[in-house]
Enzyme design. Structure first.
Site, mmCIF file in Angstrom:
data_model
loop_
_atom_site.group_PDB
_atom_site.id
_atom_site.type_symbol
_atom_site.label_atom_id
_atom_site.label_comp_id
_atom_site.label_asym_id
_atom_site.label_seq_id
_atom_site.Cartn_x
_atom_site.Cartn_y
_atom_site.Cartn_z
ATOM 1 N N GLU A 56 84.564 9.675 -78.929
ATOM 2 C CA GLU A 56 83.994 9.971 -77.616
ATOM 3 C C GLU A 56 82.575 10.539 -77.730
ATOM 4 O OE1 GLU A 56 87.119 12.406 -75.936
ATOM 5 O OE2 GLU A 56 88.448 10.676 -75.700
ATOM 6 N N ASN B 90 91.594 15.887 -61.723
ATOM 7 C CA ASN B 90 91.882 17.039 -62.583
ATOM 8 C C ASN B 90 90.651 17.629 -63.284
ATOM 9 O OD1 ASN B 90 91.591 15.021 -64.423
ATOM 10 N ND2 ASN B 90 93.603 15.266 -65.391
ATOM 11 N N LYS C 173 84.233 16.064 -64.669
ATOM 12 C CA LYS C 173 84.396 14.791 -63.956
ATOM 13 C C LYS C 173 83.733 14.857 -62.570
ATOM 14 C CE LYS C 173 88.772 13.509 -66.257
ATOM 15 N NZ LYS C 173 90.233 13.297 -66.019
ATOM 16 N N ARG D 57 91.131 21.955 -75.452
ATOM 17 C CA ARG D 57 92.289 21.346 -74.766
ATOM 18 C C ARG D 57 93.157 22.431 -74.112
ATOM 19 N NH1 ARG D 57 93.221 15.923 -73.329
ATOM 20 N NH2 ARG D 57 95.457 16.157 -73.634
ATOM 21 N N TYR E 268 88.305 5.013 -71.672
ATOM 22 C CA TYR E 268 89.724 5.097 -71.329
ATOM 23 C C TYR E 268 90.518 3.874 -71.792
ATOM 24 C CZ TYR E 268 89.273 9.370 -68.496
ATOM 25 O OH TYR E 268 89.095 10.670 -68.071
ATOM 26 N N HIS F 221 87.619 16.372 -68.572
ATOM 27 C CA HIS F 221 88.199 15.614 -69.677
ATOM 28 C C HIS F 221 87.852 16.358 -70.966
ATOM 29 C CE1 HIS F 221 89.121 12.408 -72.517
ATOM 30 N NE2 HIS F 221 88.019 12.807 -73.135
#
Ligand code: IDP
Ligand code: MG
Length: 150
Positions: free
Chosen positions: A127, A113, A10, A86, A50, A116
């Site tokens: 995605e 954070n 990000k 993840r 999103y 993604h």
């Protein structure tokens, strides 16, 4: 074919010069990067990406954040890559993300954070399709694959 997932560094990850460290973790795990580019996300794409959070109070801030600067997007391939990536990313809130995870090691705030990653097979397919054309995803072998997989 091995499982594919979508991973993004990000804008905060890019600004904080963490692209190299994040890619290094992916490579060292034994995963394979099969597509990679730096882009500036347009608002429309951000809102589609999103879409599930449209009604959340943080949605506008999230769209501002993700469109605020360049990001690095990639397709990562490997056995159980969706779950594995993840786990390497850690929980959404860096406060809860374990040490050794990307968010746990580099982040402090849920709204900054760093990365993604797709959370399911459906999201991964959706995605990857949102961010990449078929011809941008490369099919190739790595020479150490016999040492990564039994
Ligand atoms: P995920 O990125 O771990 O899948 P999601 O719940 O899908 O987490 O949320 C998407 C993104 O929205 C998060 O990564 C984070 O950037 C942002 N976000 C989620 N919850 C909050 C919040 O409470 N405040 C601000 N931003 C949030
Ligand atoms: Mg999510």
């Amino acid at each position: 074919m091995s499982e594919r997932t979508f991973l993004m560094v990000k804008p905060d990850g890019v600004q904080r010069r963490l692209i190299g460290k994040i890619i290094q973790r992916i490579e060292e795990k034994g995963l394979k990067i099969v597509a990679l580019k730096m882009i500036r996300i347009q608002r429309e794409l951000a809102e589609r990406h999103y879409a599930e959070h449209r009604e959340k109070p943080f949605f506008e801030g999230l769209i501002d954040y993700i469109t605020s600067g360049p990001v690095v997007v990639m397709v990562v391939e490997g056995k159980n890559s969706i779950l594995v990536v993840r786990q390497m990313v850690g929980k959404t809130n860096p406060v809860e993300a374990g040490s050794g995870t990307i968010r746990g090691d580099f982040g402090l705030d849920i709204g900054r954070n760093i990365v993604h990653a797709s959370d399911s097979l459906d999201s991964a397919i959706r995605e990857i399709d949102l961010f990449f054309k078929q011809e941008e995803i490369l099919d190739y072998s790595l020479v150490d694959e016999i040492w990564v997989y039994e």
